[in-house]
Design a protein around this motif. Structure first.
Motif, PDB file in Angstrom:
ATOM      1  N   MET A   1     -24.884  18.725  -9.091  1.00  9.13           N
ATOM      2  CA  MET A   1     -24.558  19.420 -10.308  1.00  9.13           C
ATOM      3  C   MET A   1     -25.426  18.922 -11.479  1.00  9.13           C
ATOM      4  N   ILE A   2     -25.634  17.605 -11.541  1.00  9.98           N
ATOM      5  CA  ILE A   2     -26.489  17.041 -12.592  1.00  9.98           C
ATOM      6  C   ILE A   2     -27.916  17.533 -12.412  1.00  9.98           C
ATOM      7  N   ARG A   3     -28.370  17.560 -11.162  1.00 11.69           N
ATOM      8  CA  ARG A   3     -29.736  18.013 -10.893  1.00 11.69           C
ATOM      9  C   ARG A   3     -29.917  19.466 -11.323  1.00 11.69           C
ATOM     10  N   ALA A   4     -28.938  20.301 -11.035  1.00 13.34           N
ATOM     11  CA  ALA A   4     -29.035  21.719 -11.415  1.00 13.34           C
ATOM     12  C   ALA A   4     -29.038  21.876 -12.932  1.00 13.34           C
ATOM     13  N   ALA A   5     -28.197  21.125 -13.622  1.00 16.53           N
ATOM     14  CA  ALA A   5     -28.155  21.208 -15.088  1.00 16.53           C
ATOM     15  C   ALA A   5     -29.480  20.738 -15.700  1.00 16.53           C
ATOM     16  N   LEU A   6     -30.010  19.635 -15.186  1.00 15.45           N
ATOM     17  CA  LEU A   6     -31.288  19.133 -15.705  1.00 15.45           C
ATOM     18  C   LEU A   6     -32.443  20.081 -15.349  1.00 15.45           C
TER      19      LEU A   6
END
Length: 133
Positions: A1-6
């Motif tokens: 989820m963090i990777r997608a947001a970044l």
């Protein structure tokens, strides 16, 4: 989820930068090393490269295209580093000290972080959280 947001944030950053290169090239032209030919064309095509890379990062249909966009943006960040160094040197040589070290040092540090971030959010690398097998 963090990777997608970044990934989305990085794509938006590059999309805005690409737009700025095309719509307002003057600031970018002012930091170009004098030895480079056709600076207007270089700034224009770097804007196109940023827009294409951002588009590739945002698409959901092909992981390979997303990876290619990530690699392209990482290579782009490496290729424009000389212009950032040139800007640092020229700006610091001004009588008033230009933007100063508080601007340039974080910018120099951010460049390799942008290279890594593009590769990480694009799924090219898992470093530093790579699982050992």
């Amino acid at each position: 989820m963090i990777r997608a947001a970044l990934r989305i944030l990085l794509a938006l950053f590059y999309a805005y930068a690409g737009y700025a290169h095309i719509a307002r090239p003057e600031p970018f032209l002012s930091i170009m090393p004098e030895a480079l030919p056709a600076p207007e064309a270089i700034v224009f095509w770097t804007g196109i490269a940023e827009l294409l890379g951002a588009t590739a990062l945002l698409q959901q249909f092909s992981k390979e295209l997303r990876k290619a966009g990530a690699i392209g943006l990482a290579l782009y960040a490496v290729c424009v580093f000389p212009a950032n160094i040139n800007h640092f040197v020229m700006d610091m040589a001004r009588a008033d000290g230009g933007f100063g070290l508080a601007y340039h040092v974080p910018r120099m540090i951010a460049q390799p972080v942008l290279v890594w971030l593009a590769l990480w959010v694009g799924g090219v690398t898992d470093w530093p959280r790579r699982r050992r097998t």
